[in-house]
Design an enzyme around this catalytic site. Structure first.
Site, PDB file in Angstrom:
ATOM      1  N   CYS A 220      -8.155  -5.812  13.952  1.00 37.00           N
ATOM      2  CA  CYS A 220      -9.001  -5.273  12.882  1.00 37.00           C
ATOM      3  C   CYS A 220      -9.568  -6.397  12.026  1.00 37.00           C
ATOM      4  O   CYS A 220     -10.752  -6.377  11.649  1.00 37.00           O
ATOM      5  CB  CYS A 220      -8.222  -4.276  12.030  1.00 37.00           C
ATOM      6  SG  CYS A 220      -6.706  -4.923  11.294  1.00 37.00           S
TER       7      CYS A 220
ATOM      8  N   HIS B  11      -3.974  -7.567   3.235  1.00 37.73           N
ATOM      9  CA  HIS B  11      -3.922  -6.509   4.252  1.00 37.73           C
ATOM     10  C   HIS B  11      -2.989  -5.378   3.836  1.00 37.73           C
ATOM     11  O   HIS B  11      -1.902  -5.606   3.313  1.00 37.73           O
ATOM     12  CB  HIS B  11      -3.447  -7.113   5.585  1.00 37.73           C
ATOM     13  CG  HIS B  11      -3.762  -6.279   6.784  1.00 37.73           C
ATOM     14  ND1 HIS B  11      -3.143  -5.084   7.050  1.00 37.73           N
ATOM     15  CD2 HIS B  11      -4.647  -6.492   7.797  1.00 37.73           C
ATOM     16  CE1 HIS B  11      -3.631  -4.587   8.168  1.00 37.73           C
ATOM     17  NE2 HIS B  11      -4.540  -5.412   8.648  1.00 37.73           N
TER      18      HIS B  11
END
Length: 479
Positions: free
Chosen positions: A291, A318
């Site tokens: 991602c 994150h």
């Protein structure tokens, strides 16, 4: 008295705007379900949207391109599209409205749309592709939602089965159905999910999706389920190299494999950047990278192509993941054993090195690290870069806006104009990179840029784009 009169006019105008929006929504849905023509607004999906969501997107479009785009423009262009014989396609009505305002906007809209979409008649027919999800975790369930809600008339990707470990019985099926239907981050699935215990299947939007139990990929014969020539999307994280992933191709009925994680010995693809470098006719196994890699690579490509990058550091802030512990406990990696929802956790990321697989020019130029933070979804990449030339905030933002508006990266980069953007705002964004224009910093040849990303939903859409490329079911698109 004039104030009252103006207010009454505003009420009447609001009603007219809402009525036009509802009519527009009906056309959008009719085009999709009747003709497999999907309308988007600067890459933002429009199918099954509410009136308020559409009007907010119209406001964004108006500010983004600095043109007086209105719901009436969108409605008239949608009507023009509806009146033309077009193949299954994906059309950006925002771009069409923008281009209409660039020219003589008194011109006939049907003639204008016909001219802009004249190449659509040359689009090749596509054959639908069976898809099997191997694993049904966070990414697997989001892919199932998107595959089923965007299936339309079934002319592209068809979800046929999901493979999991362990026994499959009615209780398990009910739990799987519940997890698909309701999600704490992404909300309710805008569709129906029922259990078919007799056939070990879920009925999603009226379509049968088999639930298959298997300990090893080699144990499955997909043809026994009427599945042939399938694309296997592996979401498990258990198989990460070419040899292990090749085991998916042993069973009958499978022909291609897509890994939703970085892979070794196989092409690591960031769709929009390097997907065209590997021919699906010659390559059977692909990786959709991570991602974070999908978030930063499109933006880094723009900067490398226009300014050149000497070196830099990536810090990704994150969201925590299933890999971490809910409460303090043993973990094979340092710090990740501490309670995920209570701590910011410094850890490593391979995204800096992984970028070079898609952009070889950046080999050895980027360092990277990660901080896992107490949010369940929605992440931020901070890029501190030294360029080959001096630049300004205005120059960096202008070039990024250009790429978000036109070119090969319009699906990948969303340009944010908001001064108030925070992590929860980007949840549900289909683009893997949301460029925060208000946060850009520039000092000579050094810049700091902020790229937000929905590490689940935005990434899942990149996987979908790559899956369509591998399966050769990409429709005609106008962006």
């Amino acid at each position: 008295m004039s104030t009252i009169t103006n207010y009454e006019k505003e009420v009447v105008n609001q009603a007219q705007v809402r009525r036009a929006t509802v009519e527009f929504i009906n056309i959008v849905n009719d085009l999709w379900y009747d003709k497999s023509i999907e309308l988007v607004l600067f890459r933002n999906p429009l199918v099954d949207k509410r009136a308020s969501e559409v009007l907010n997107l119209i406001d964004y479009a108006k500010e983004f391109v600095a043109k007086p785009i209105s719901i009436d423009d969108a409605l008239e262009i949608a009507k023009a599209i509806q009146s033309i014989d077009l193949p299954p396609s994906k059309l950006d009505i925002g771009k069409l409205a923008y281009e209409y305002h660039l020219q003589d906007d008194s011109a006939d809209k049907v003639a204008f749309v016909k001219n802009q979409l004249k190449d659509a008649t040359e689009a090749e027919d596509v054959q639908p592709k069976d898809v099997v999800l191997y694993g049904f975790g966070r990414i697997g369930r989001l892919l199932a939602r998107e595959l089923m809600s965007k299936m339309g008339k079934g002319s592209q990707l068809r979800l046929r089965a999901v493979v999991t470990r362990g026994e499959i019985n009615e209780t398990v099926l009910e739990k799987r159905a519940s997890l698909l239907s309701i999600d704490s981050v992404h909300g309710d699935f805008l569709g129906t999910v029922q259990v078919d215990a007799d056939n070990n299947a879920l009925i999603i939007n009226g379509t049968t999706v088999y639930m298959i139990s298997a300990g090893k990929p080699e144990d499955i014969d997909y043809t026994a389920y009427g599945i042939n020539d399938a694309l296997i999307i592996d979401n498990t994280g258990a198989f990460k190299d070419k040899e292990a992933l090749s085991r998916h191709l042993v069973p009958n009925g499978a022909s291609k494999v897509l890994l939703t994680a970085p892979g070794a010995g196989i092409p690591n693809i960031v769709h929009g950047v390097n997907h065209s470098e590997n021919n699906p006719d010659k390559v059977d196994i692909f990786s959709a990278a991570s991602c974070t890699t999908n978030a930063i690579t499109p933006v880094l490509k723009v900067l490398e192509d226009n300014f050149g990058i000497k070196k830099g550091h990536l810090e990704t802030i994150h969201a925590y993941t299933n890999d971490q512990n809910l409460v303090d406990n043993m973990h094979k990696k340092y710090r990740r054993g501490r309670a995920a929802a209570l701590n910011m956790v410094i850890t490593e990321t391979g995204a800096g090195k992984a970028v070079a697989k898609a952009l070889p020019a950046l080999e050895g130029k980027l360092t990277s690290s990660a901080i896992r933070v107490p949010v369940p979804n929605g992440s931020l990449a901070i890029l501190n870069l030294q360029l080959n030339t001096n630049t300004t905030v205005e120059a960096v933002n202008a070039i990024m806006k250009q790429y978000a508006l036109e070119g090969d990266l319009v699906e990948q980069i969303q340009y944010s104009l908001s001064n108030e953007l925070v992590s929860s705002d980007i949840v549900g964004t289909t683009s893997p990179s949301i460029f925060d224009s208000k946060a850009t910093i520039a000092d000579g040849d050094t810049i700091v840029i902020y790229v937000w990303y929905d590490n689940e939903y935005g990434y899942s859409h990149q996987v979908m784009r790559l899956a369509k490329h591998i399966a050769k079911v990409r429709r005609y698109t106008y962006y």
